[in-house]
Design a protein around this motif. Structure first.
Motif, short mmCIF file in Angstrom:
data_model
loop_
_atom_site.label_atom_id
_atom_site.label_comp_id
_atom_site.label_asym_id
_atom_site.label_seq_id
_atom_site.Cartn_x
_atom_site.Cartn_y
_atom_site.Cartn_z
N ILE A 347 -12.35 -41.17 5.95
CA ILE A 347 -10.93 -40.84 6.21
C ILE A 347 -10.33 -41.83 7.21
O ILE A 347 -9.19 -42.29 7.05
N LEU A 348 -11.08 -42.16 8.26
CA LEU A 348 -10.58 -43.09 9.28
C LEU A 348 -10.25 -44.45 8.67
O LEU A 348 -9.15 -44.99 8.88
N PHE A 349 -11.17 -45.01 7.91
CA PHE A 349 -10.94 -46.34 7.34
C PHE A 349 -9.88 -46.30 6.24
O PHE A 349 -9.14 -47.27 6.07
N LEU A 350 -9.80 -45.19 5.52
CA LEU A 350 -8.77 -45.07 4.50
C LEU A 350 -7.38 -45.11 5.15
O LEU A 350 -6.47 -45.81 4.68
N ALA A 351 -7.22 -44.37 6.25
CA ALA A 351 -5.94 -44.35 6.95
C ALA A 351 -5.61 -45.72 7.53
O ALA A 351 -4.47 -46.21 7.42
N PHE A 354 -4.46 -48.12 4.81
CA PHE A 354 -3.07 -47.87 4.41
C PHE A 354 -2.10 -48.49 5.41
O PHE A 354 -1.12 -49.14 5.03
N LEU A 355 -2.36 -48.30 6.70
CA LEU A 355 -1.49 -48.86 7.74
C LEU A 355 -1.48 -50.38 7.68
O LEU A 355 -0.43 -51.02 7.84
N GLU A 356 -2.64 -50.96 7.45
CA GLU A 356 -2.75 -52.41 7.43
C GLU A 356 -2.07 -53.02 6.21
O GLU A 356 -1.27 -53.96 6.33
N ASN A 484 -1.63 -51.61 -1.86
CA ASN A 484 -2.32 -51.88 -3.11
C ASN A 484 -3.62 -51.09 -3.14
O ASN A 484 -4.49 -51.27 -2.28
N MET A 485 -3.77 -50.20 -4.13
CA MET A 485 -4.92 -49.32 -4.16
C MET A 485 -6.23 -50.08 -4.36
O MET A 485 -7.27 -49.69 -3.83
N THR A 487 -6.86 -53.16 -3.25
CA THR A 487 -7.18 -53.78 -1.96
C THR A 487 -7.75 -52.74 -1.00
O THR A 487 -8.73 -53.00 -0.30
N ILE A 488 -7.13 -51.57 -0.96
CA ILE A 488 -7.60 -50.49 -0.09
C ILE A 488 -9.00 -50.04 -0.52
O ILE A 488 -9.88 -49.82 0.32
N GLY A 489 -9.20 -49.93 -1.82
CA GLY A 489 -10.50 -49.51 -2.33
C GLY A 489 -11.60 -50.47 -1.93
O GLY A 489 -12.69 -50.07 -1.51
N VAL A 490 -11.31 -51.79 -2.05
CA VAL A 490 -12.29 -52.81 -1.66
C VAL A 490 -12.60 -52.71 -0.17
O VAL A 490 -13.76 -52.75 0.25
N TYR A 491 -11.54 -52.58 0.63
CA TYR A 491 -11.70 -52.53 2.09
C TYR A 491 -12.53 -51.31 2.51
O TYR A 491 -13.50 -51.43 3.29
N VAL A 492 -12.18 -50.14 1.99
CA VAL A 492 -12.89 -48.91 2.38
C VAL A 492 -14.33 -48.94 1.89
O VAL A 492 -15.25 -48.55 2.62
N TRP A 493 -14.53 -49.43 0.66
CA TRP A 493 -15.89 -49.48 0.13
C TRP A 493 -16.77 -50.40 0.96
O TRP A 493 -17.93 -50.09 1.24
#
Length: 661
Positions: A347-351, A354-356, A484-485, A487-493
């Motif tokens: 949850i922390l990295f997902l948030a 999104f902000l980034e 971008n979902m 980009t977010i998916g890659v980052y969180v993963w």
């Protein structure tokens, strides 16, 4: 041809360059909203109609000057590494800013292709770009509309790369005013006399007129005697030409959306900007605790079922008691205790992602610029500090974006005060055990205190040095956009994968080592933990830690084990106090009871959280500090400084707290 065509991807930060690079290579790279993250070049390969292409993702830069590490890395790579074609990725919605780098690239006499990215934003604003006139005004170079996010125009771009490589570089695009052109010609002549025919002679001549220190050092014989610095005049004339290009090629320019500007009047306000940032981060931690704790319950149940199943299996096959203890009480309790925090970390990295990706984090750096300057640091120093909320290792590496070595070391000194994700499990456990409904506030205060301590330490050092920042922050405030979902998916993963990898390696080994320390002494295997090696080590530290409210030998052992990885502090408590599934409601209640019986209360817990915030970073961070500073003295000095600071702060808080409460 036998060798692949070498293609360099160059562009401003936030132009979508790395996203486009990912689309071609499939590389899982982090896309950030500021320069300094991709300081080192990244390579990948692709193929187009049988032709191999080697792609190099250069650091995001605004120009080819030599003021920052990114600029030096990019231009050296272009000049020295046999790059055949340059793909200049341009944010089509910000032509004025992007075309300055384009004109500099064209002066290097390399084949250049303009990739117009973010055309969807241009269309949303009701603007149009004349795709016939634009290439004409840029010397006939190919101009290819692409969308890195929607993955459109990619084949056309690769076709242009192969075709333009065969054609070779374009002619001189921009003519300066007569006086500058005469100076360029004179310098080119001297270059020819002293150094022979140079492919980049015009670019070198312009850089020499700009008094570029790096180029002057290499081609000092070509410097015209008693010449002034023409950099400002050259820049001015470039922007004059850019204005002409934009005027002729951009239609309905006045219809640009003002939404970003309206939002920024609030989010970047000199007074309200910082409180808004802290409020947003408080919201992030509210989600981290509420949603994360809800999901954590299912992980706890799964770990408990797995532990019981393993225990039953080991008993069925008549495994020895010490082996059962090692597997169940050591490995599963240690590693499993960390895995239950995965929902909170997710949850922390997902948030944060999104902000980034929305463009907000760049505003935070802008808001902090004035504060950083008063601290005697460059505004750029806050960018690595923000990264430190994720992981300290890449944050310290990102200090390469700072021009001055002194600024780099000062920033490296304070980055560990940013609460990285590895400390979150400690905060969640201790806050959950002792602060009840105020657990979220107790944990969030660690992030605020860490930021405050970084500012305070920098301010004190700045006062001692009487330093004032010379390098203010130069950063683009990108348009706000829907994240971008992919980009977010890659980052969180990537972050989750790092967390799982650490649980399966560092924490796994640390749990085994800790089990041995707690189950062996000089006489061999022992069932009395109080007589183990761990207890001996812990008791040695008790006299030092007791004044700070941490006078239990188990805490000393946990803090030492936490140097391997901060999450190990939590798994250590599980092993040290013999509490299975320590993060469950039952486990937390049992731990609270055990600690309170020893006189360890909420004040002690808060001091322990402070100590974990401020004391020695993890082993990986220590190694990175040594690598980046090239100094054993600096590394050991930081370790000593942080130990003293952590002990001193915990001591003050505990002693004052005892008087007040």
């Amino acid at each position: 041809m036998d060798r692949p065509i070498v293609v360099g991807f160059a562009g401003n930060p936030n132009c979508g360059k790395t996203t486009l690079f990912n689309a071609f290579t499939g590389a899982n790279l982090k896309v950030a909203n500021w320069p300094g993250v991709t300081v080192e070049r990244v390579e990948g390969e692709t193929e187009y109609k049988g032709q191999r292409l080697k792609l190099i993702d250069l650091p995001g830069i605004y120009s080819l000057s030599s003021y920052s590490i990114e600029e030096k890395v990019s231009r050296r790579c272009i000049m020295e590494e046999n790059i055949d074609v340059i793909v200049n990725v341009v944010d089509a919605s910000s032509l004025e800013r992007n075309l300055y780098l384009t004109l500099q690239l064209l002066e290097m006499k390399k084949p250049v292709i303009l990739a117009l990215n973010m055309m969807d934003i241009v269309e949303e604003r009701g603007m149009e770009i004349d795709l016939h006139r634009l290439p004409e005004m840029l010397g006939g170079i190919p101009v290819v509309p692409v969308s890195a996010r929607k993955r459109t125009g990619l084949d056309v771009l690769l076709h242009a790369v192969v075709h333009h490589f065969e054609e070779g570089p374009q002619d001189v695009v921009m003519q300066y005013h007569k006086e500058i052109e005469e100076k360029i010609a004179a310098v080119e002549e001297k270059l020819s006399v002293h150094y022979g025919e140079l492919v980049h002679s015009r670019w070198y001549a312009i850089k020499l007129l700009e008094r570029d220190s790096e180029i002057e050092e290499t081609y000092r014989k070509a410097v015209l005697e008693k010449e002034n610095n023409y950099e400002k005049e050259i820049i001015f004339q470039k922007y004059e030409y850019i204005d002409e290009v934009v005027e002729e090629t951009l239609v309905n320019r006045e219809s640009k959306s003002q939404a970003t500007d309206r939002i920024d009047t609030v989010l970047t306000h000199p007074v309200w900007g910082l409180p808004i940032f802290l409020g947003i981060m408080a919201g992030v931690f509210f989600l981290t605790f509420t949603i994360g704790d809800f999901l954590k319950g299912y992980f706890e149940l799964g770990i408990e079922i797995f532990s019981d199943a393993v225990l039953h299996l080991l008993e069925v096959i008549h495994t020895s008691d010490w082996m059962i203890s090692l597997v169940v009480d050591g490995i599963i309790a240690g590693v499993g205790g960390i895995l239950t925090f995965l929902p909170n970390i997710f949850i922390l990295f997902l948030a944060l992602a999104f902000l980034e990706d929305s463009g907000y984090m760049a505003r935070v750096a802008y808001v902090m610029d004035n504060i950083m300057s008063k601290m005697g640091l460059s505004g750029k120093a806050f960018l690595p500090m923000v990264l430190g909320f994720g992981c300290t290792v890449p944050a310290i590496m990102a200090t390469r974006a700072l021009e001055k070595e002194k600024d780099r070391k000062k920033t490296i000194l304070v980055i560990p005060f940013m609460s990285c994700s590895a400390r979150l499990p400690i905060y969640v456990l201790l806050a959950g055990c002792f602060f009840g409904k105020y657990a979220m506030l107790a944990a969030f205060s660690m992030y605020v205190i860490g930021l405050f301590m970084a500012i305070l330490v920098s301010l004190i050092i700045g006062k001692i040095e009487k330093a004032q920042a010379e390098n203010n922050l130069l950063i683009e405030l990108p348009e706000y956009k829907t994240p971008n979902m992919r980009t977010i998916g890659v980052y969180v993963w990537e972050k989750v994968k790092d967390y799982l990898t650490k649980a399966g390696t560092t924490i796994f080994v640390a749990s085994i080592v800790l089990w041995f320390l707690l189950n062996f002494n000089f006489h061999g295997l022992t069932t009395d933990v109080a007589q183990s090696f761990g207890a001996i080590i812990g008791r040695f530290l008790v006299p030092v830690l007791a004044p700070a409210g941490l006078g239990m030998w188990q805490i000393g052992v946990a803090l030492i084990s936490g140097i391997s990885a901060k999450e190990v502090v939590v798994s250590s408590f599980s092993v040290l106090f013999g509490i299975g599934n320590i993060n469950s409601a039952v486990g937390m209640a049992e731990m609270t009871q055990v600690l309170e019986q020893s006189g360890f209360g909420a004040l002690n817990a808060y001091c322990l959280m402070l100590f974990c915030l401020l004391y020695v970073p993890c082993a990986a961070t220590i190694g990175t500090i040594r690598k980046e500073t090239h100094s054993w003295k600096w590394m050991f000095g930081m370790i000593g400084f942080q130990l003293i600071l952590a002990w001193g702060v915990a001591l003050v808080v505990y002693q004052i707290g005892r008087l007040v409460f």
